[in-house]
Every structure is written in structure tokens, then in C-alpha cells.
Design an enzyme around this catalytic site. Structure first.
Site, PDB file in Angstrom:
ATOM      1  N   TYR A   1      11.646  34.386  22.472  1.00 15.32           N
ATOM      2  CA  TYR A   1      11.005  35.356  21.738  1.00 15.32           C
ATOM      3  C   TYR A   1      11.520  35.595  20.729  1.00 15.32           C
ATOM      4  O   TYR A   1      10.952  35.685  19.516  1.00 15.32           O
ATOM      5  CB  TYR A   1      10.078  36.492  22.536  1.00 15.32           C
ATOM      6  CG  TYR A   1       9.058  37.342  21.917  1.00 15.32           C
ATOM      7  CD1 TYR A   1       7.785  36.772  22.066  1.00 15.32           C
ATOM      8  CD2 TYR A   1       9.287  38.103  20.910  1.00 15.32           C
ATOM      9  CE1 TYR A   1       6.883  37.220  21.337  1.00 15.32           C
ATOM     10  CE2 TYR A   1       8.290  38.741  20.429  1.00 15.32           C
ATOM     11  CZ  TYR A   1       7.279  38.394  20.456  1.00 15.32           C
ATOM     12  OH  TYR A   1       5.960  38.856  19.711  1.00 15.32           O
TER      13      TYR A   1
ATOM     14  N   LYS B   1       3.011  19.816   4.198  1.00 17.73           N
ATOM     15  CA  LYS B   1       2.963  18.677   3.069  1.00 17.73           C
ATOM     16  C   LYS B   1       4.341  18.203   3.133  1.00 17.73           C
ATOM     17  O   LYS B   1       4.832  17.298   3.906  1.00 17.73           O
ATOM     18  CB  LYS B   1       2.414  19.233   1.899  1.00 17.73           C
ATOM     19  CG  LYS B   1       0.793  19.407   1.544  1.00 17.73           C
ATOM     20  CD  LYS B   1       0.595  20.684   2.729  1.00 17.73           C
ATOM     21  CE  LYS B   1      -0.791  21.166   2.291  1.00 17.73           C
ATOM     22  NZ  LYS B   1      -1.241  22.094   3.133  1.00 17.73           N
TER      23      LYS B   1
ATOM     24  N   ARG C   1     -13.578  17.207  -3.580  1.00 15.50           N
ATOM     25  CA  ARG C   1     -12.684  18.251  -4.271  1.00 15.50           C
ATOM     26  C   ARG C   1     -13.777  18.559  -5.653  1.00 15.50           C
ATOM     27  O   ARG C   1     -13.208  17.930  -6.434  1.00 15.50           O
ATOM     28  CB  ARG C   1     -11.591  17.999  -4.552  1.00 15.50           C
ATOM     29  CG  ARG C   1     -10.531  17.788  -3.310  1.00 15.50           C
ATOM     30  CD  ARG C   1     -10.036  19.286  -2.879  1.00 15.50           C
ATOM     31  NE  ARG C   1     -10.702  19.955  -1.852  1.00 15.50           N
ATOM     32  CZ  ARG C   1     -10.253  20.954  -0.927  1.00 15.50           C
ATOM     33  NH1 ARG C   1      -8.992  20.796  -0.767  1.00 15.50           N
ATOM     34  NH2 ARG C   1     -11.294  21.296  -0.161  1.00 15.50           N
TER      35      ARG C   1
HETATM   36  N1  F0G Z   1      -1.632  26.003  -1.126  1.00 20.55           N
HETATM   37  C1  F0G Z   1      -1.888  24.616  -1.330  1.00 20.55           C
HETATM   38  C2  F0G Z   1      -1.644  23.743  -2.743  1.00 20.55           C
HETATM   39  C3  F0G Z   1      -2.463  23.735  -0.185  1.00 20.55           C
HETATM   40  O1  F0G Z   1      -2.690  22.431  -0.505  1.00 20.55           O
HETATM   41  C4  F0G Z   1      -2.779  24.266   1.039  1.00 20.55           C
HETATM   42  C5  F0G Z   1      -3.588  23.180   1.982  1.00 20.55           C
HETATM   43  C6  F0G Z   1      -2.394  25.687   1.343  1.00 20.55           C
HETATM   44  C7  F0G Z   1      -1.838  26.169   0.354  1.00 20.55           C
HETATM   45  C8  F0G Z   1      -2.859  26.093   2.442  1.00 20.55           C
HETATM   46  O2  F0G Z   1      -1.722  25.600   3.579  1.00 20.55           O
HETATM   47  O3  F0G Z   1      -3.312  24.518   5.108  1.00 20.55           O
HETATM   48  O4  F0G Z   1      -0.776  25.178   5.712  1.00 20.55           O
HETATM   49  O5  F0G Z   1      -2.877  26.880   5.566  1.00 20.55           O
HETATM   50  N2  F0G Z   1      -3.864  22.371   1.655  1.00 20.55           N
HETATM   51  C9  F0G Z   1      -4.650  21.390   2.609  1.00 20.55           C
HETATM   52  C10 F0G Z   1      -5.056  20.135   1.730  1.00 20.55           C
HETATM   53  C11 F0G Z   1      -5.525  21.997   3.471  1.00 20.55           C
HETATM   54  O6  F0G Z   1      -5.742  19.200   2.630  1.00 20.55           O
HETATM   55  O7  F0G Z   1      -4.848  20.208   0.506  1.00 20.55           O
HETATM   56  P1  F0G Z   1      -2.540  25.252   5.164  1.00 20.55           P
END
Ligand code: F0G
Length: 457
Positions: free
Chosen positions: A71, A257, A381
Site C-alpha cells: 500500500y 500515450k 474531433r
Molecule cells: N491531455 C491530452 C492532450 C490528451 O490527449 C488526453 C487524453 C488527456 C489529457 C487525458 O488523459 O485519458 O489519461 O485521462 N486523450 C485521449 C485521446 C482520451 O483519445 O485523445 P487520460
């Protein structure tokens, strides 16, 4: 161009199949023409997102086996902390379950009711997490970013005149902080230059404004700096990354990513005050500060993936696979955002379906049509993602109305890329027959995830 040679070989495979034409027709209707609502098993090639969809390496899977599920004080947390220090140069790490967990903590701490957050371009979850504490996100990207044909090499750059105007119009005390997203997702995966980051820091220092990055796709951004910016041709990616981060006061980061994992996120900073506040908040919303909603094994995979994802040979293949898809489409005159970005190809739905009005949701329509035609899943988008104006309640129709074909990392072969290109070229040739959509269900938050549509008769 030639398809890029993969710098890996395949050890495990997952079978996929193309559903029948009849099933595809039925599936997209069951999903209310929203590709988020399709069942994964109805999808042949899944280009919905590059988030959490990467194939992990043998080294990452080996790391999963040494997950320390204590934990408190898990050794994997310290491995992750060390990776963040080595690759990004930040001293302090606060882990979260994914990127929006980090946004929640950082923005709740920094944004006060009535403040604004200038950012090169909004991202859906980031915008919402600025709005929840009463703030507003305002775009400060260079104009070139709004023109899908413009070939500017760093279309993610901040426009200092726009920033200055916000400061003059709102007053300095109304600016919570300045946010910069790397490889700007909603602009087409377009990078920010080192010169722009360096100048931004000088600009913000003059006003004592803090700079917080969304460093989610910073490794891919670093690759573009090396490819396009004078003086960085031979610089190791990690050195580029560390210099980029050195111009900020901290970052929020979705590990899903560039870290080549299926789950995880964090915020990182050298700012003691941000660190102490968010490290305290993480125990309220995510979990203890040495796991923040992640399992020990997941932190180990992120730690290893952050390092692997910053390797030059891998990034070169990665960016060139995306470019390969773009080139195949451009060769057939399919309208896409140029130049091709780091993680996805963005189709220009306004040009693809010029017979539709904005109220008929061209990008949503196109994403549905692509699925029905070829079982390739993409994502809207555009106006559906952008949502409504917080004050007037009206739909906002942003200049870019796009469909994103997002390439998961290390998952699809170049033959999959060719299948995708061929299907979209075929659809482009019969585009005049595609009917538009009307929205029949609209949820309150992040509507694009769950909205439903019907075809206009
Ligand atoms: N910032 C960016 C630039 C993103 O592309 C994403 C997520 C997030 C923050 C949020 O992160 O999903 O880990 O909570 N992008 C995904 C997409 C969902 O498909 O572009 P997360």
C-alpha cells in the site's frame, strides 16, 4: 514513401476479424452513430485512440511481474520517480490513475473562480477540469493551426500577441497560469518548437506567470524538434525533453500515450508549493501518494515505457507510420490536416462531406460512415467534442471539423495501414451519397463519449 521498418518483432498476437456488411450496418445503428458506443468485437482496425492502446514490450511485461503491491512505499513508485527525473528532469512526482486525474489535482489547486487559462489549444478533459473550479480555457495558438492546409512546421506554437491581449483584457490577476500542450491533439498532433517554449518562459517570467504543460505527447513532440528545428539534429531525445520541461513549472501527463502502457498518469514539478498541495490532494481523490490509483505493476510498466518511448529509433518508426497513412491518403487527394502530426491523421470532414451543414455533424457522420464501410473505428474531433458555450448554451462550431484516425503504438502493421487508406479512398469516391446526422441524445459532460445520433432521412 516506403512503409517504415518496425524496430521490433512480434511475440504475441491477438486475432481480429472483419464483421459482415450486415453486422456493420446494424452495429453502427445500435451505437447511435457514435463510434465510442461500438463494441470492440465489432471493430476490425481500432483507430479510435492512441490512449491506453499500445503494445507493451517484453521488458515492460517482465516489469509487471515485479509489481510491489505494498500500500505504501512500493519500489515501483521509486522506479517511476527515477524515470521521471531522468527522462523529464522533474524532481517531484505525484502519480494518478490517468491523465485527467492529474488535471483534476493540478487545476483544482491552481484555478480560482472567474480566472482564465490561456492554452495553445483546448483538450476536452483539460477544458472541463479548468471549468469545474470556475475557470475558462482560452485558445492562444498561432492562426496557422486553424488552417488544415498550412504547412507551418510547428503549428502547436503559442501566439504571444494573443497572450498579451488576454493579459490586457482580463488583467494579470485573472490569469491562473499558462498551459501548453505538446503535439497538440485537437490541432492534428502538431508540435511546439523549442524556441517557442524558451520565449514563452521569458514572456511569462516578466509577468511572474506559471507555465504548466500538458506533456502527454512530449516524446513525439521532441522527435519533431529533432527532425525540424535547427541545432537539434543530433541531440538525444532525452536531452531535448529535459530542455523542453526546464521551461515549465510543472506538467500534467497521461501515461497512456507516449509511455506505451494501458493505464496510468502523473503530474510532475520542481515547484515545491505545487508539489505539496497536490501530494496532499492525491490521497483524497486517487490513492496514497506512492501509487495514486495505479497498481505497483502498472507503475513499473510506465517507468520502463517512459524510457522506451523516448528512444529515437522507436519514435522515428512511430512518426513515420503515421506519415505513411497520411501520404497514402494525400496521394488520392483525400483532404487531411497538413503536415501530418505525431499520433494521428485527421480527415477534414468539411471538405470530405461538403454537402452537409455544420448542424448535420459532418465529422460524426464521416466517422460512422467509415466504420460502416470498412469496420475501421475512428473518432469525431469537431463540434460534438467542442460542446456548448458555458455562458450562452449554444453549440460551438470550431474552425476544425475533423475525424481522427489515431494510430495505436506498435500495434498495427503497415498492411493494416494500407487497408485503412484503401477503404477511406474508396469511401471518398462515393462520398456524395452519405446522409447527415441529427443528435437525439446529449449528455451533460463530455457529450462526445455518449451522445446518440440518427440519420437524417
Ligand atoms: N491531455 C491530452 C492532450 C490528451 O490527449 C488526453 C487524453 C488527456 C489529457 C487525458 O488523459 O485519458 O489519461 O485521462 N486523450 C485521449 C485521446 C482520451 O483519445 O485523445 P487520460
Amino acid at each position: 514513401m516506403q512503409p517504415p521498418v518496425e524496430p521490433f518483432k512480434i511475440k504475441v498476437v491477438e486475432p481480429v476479424k472483419i464483421p459482415s456488411e450486415e453486422r456493420r450496418r446494424e452495429a453502427i445503428r445500435e451505437a447511435g452513430f457514435n463510434t465510442f458506443l461500438l463494441l470492440s468485437e465489432d471493430v476490425f482496425i481500432d483507430l479510435l485512440t492512441d490512449s491506453g492502446t499500445a503494445a507493451m514490450s517484453d521488458n515492460q511485461w517482465a516489469g509487471m511481474m515485479i509489481g510491489d503491491e505494498a500500500y505504501a512505499g512500493s519500489k515501483n513508485f521509486y522506479n517511476l520517480e527515477k524515470a521521471v527525473q531522468d527522462v523529464l528532469g522533474y524532481k517531484h512526482l505525484v502519480p494518478t490513475h490517468q491523465g485527467r486525474g492529474a488535471e483534476h489535482l493540478m487545476f483544482q489547486h491552481l484555478v480560482k473562480d472567474g480566472q482564465i487559462v490561456p492554452r495553445n489549444m483546448y483538450f476536452t478533459t483539460s477544458k472541463l477540469h479548468v471549468e469545474i473550479p470556475g475557470g475558462k480555457m482560452v485558445d492562444s495558438i498561432i492562426d496557422e493551426a486553424h488552417d488544415p492546409e498550412n504547412l507551418h512546421p510547428f503549428k502547436g506554437n503559442m501566439d504571444f500577441n494573443k497572450l498579451q491581449t488576454y493579459i490586457d483584457d482580463y488583467g494579470l490577476e485573472k490569469i491562473a497560469f499558462v498551459s501548453v500542450e505538446m503535439n497538440v491533439n485537437m490541432a492534428g498532433g502538431q508540435p511546439v518548437s523549442m524556441e517557442n517554449l524558451r520565449k514563452l518562459r521569458e514572456f511569462c517570467d516578466d509577468y511572474k506567470l506559471k507555465i504548466i504543460y500538458d506533456a502527454t505527447r512530449s516524446s513525439e513532440n521532441a522527435y519533431f524538434i529533432r527532425e525540424r528545428e535547427k541545432g537539434y539534429e543530433d541531440t538525444p531525445i532525452i536531452e531535448i525533453l529535459r530542455e523542453m520541461m526546464s521551461y515549465s513549472h510543472g506538467s500534467v501527463y497521461s501515461s497512456k500515450k507516449d509511455c506505451l502502457v494501458n493505464i496510468g498518469g502523473f503530474l510532475a514539478t520542481n515547484d515545491k508549493e505545487i508539489y505539496e498541495a497536490t501530494r496532499n490532494m492525491v490521497v483524497v481523490y486517487e490513492g496514497l501518494h506512492t501509487y495514486g490509483g495505479m497498481a505497483g505493476r502498472d507503475m513499473e510498466a510506465v517507468a520502463r515505457g517512459l524510457r522506451e518511448g523516448a528512444e529515437y529509433d522507436y519514435l522515428k518508426y512511430r512518426v513515420n507510420q503515421v506519415r505513411y497513412l497520411g501520404e497514402l491518403l494525400m496521394k488520392a487527394n483525400v483532404p487531411i490536416v497538413k503536415p501530418t502530426g505525431g499520433h494521428a491523421i485527421f480527415l477534414n470532414a468539411l471538405k470530405f462531406l461538403p454537402h452537409l451543414t455544420r448542424e448535420q455533424w459532418p465529422a460524426q457522420t464521416l466517422a460512422g460512415a467509415i466504420y460502416e464501410d470498412s469496420a475501421v473505428r475512428s473518432m469525431e474531433r469537431g463540434a460534438v467534442s467542442k460542446g456548448r458555450d458555458k455562458e450562452t448554451g449554444e453549440n460551438i462550431f470550431p474552425p476544425l471539423e475533423l475525424v481522427r484516425l489515431t494510430i495505436p503504438r506498435r500495434v498495427y502493421t503497415n498492411t493494416h495501414i494500407e487497408y485503412t487508406a484503401k477503404s477511406i479512398v474508396n469511401l471518398y469516391e462515393k462520398r456524395d451519397n452519405i446522409p447527415g446526422l441529427e443528435m437525439v441524445y446529449e449528455p451533460k459532460y463530455l457529450r462526445f463519449f455518449q451522445a446518440r445520433f440518427e440519420q437524417i432521412k
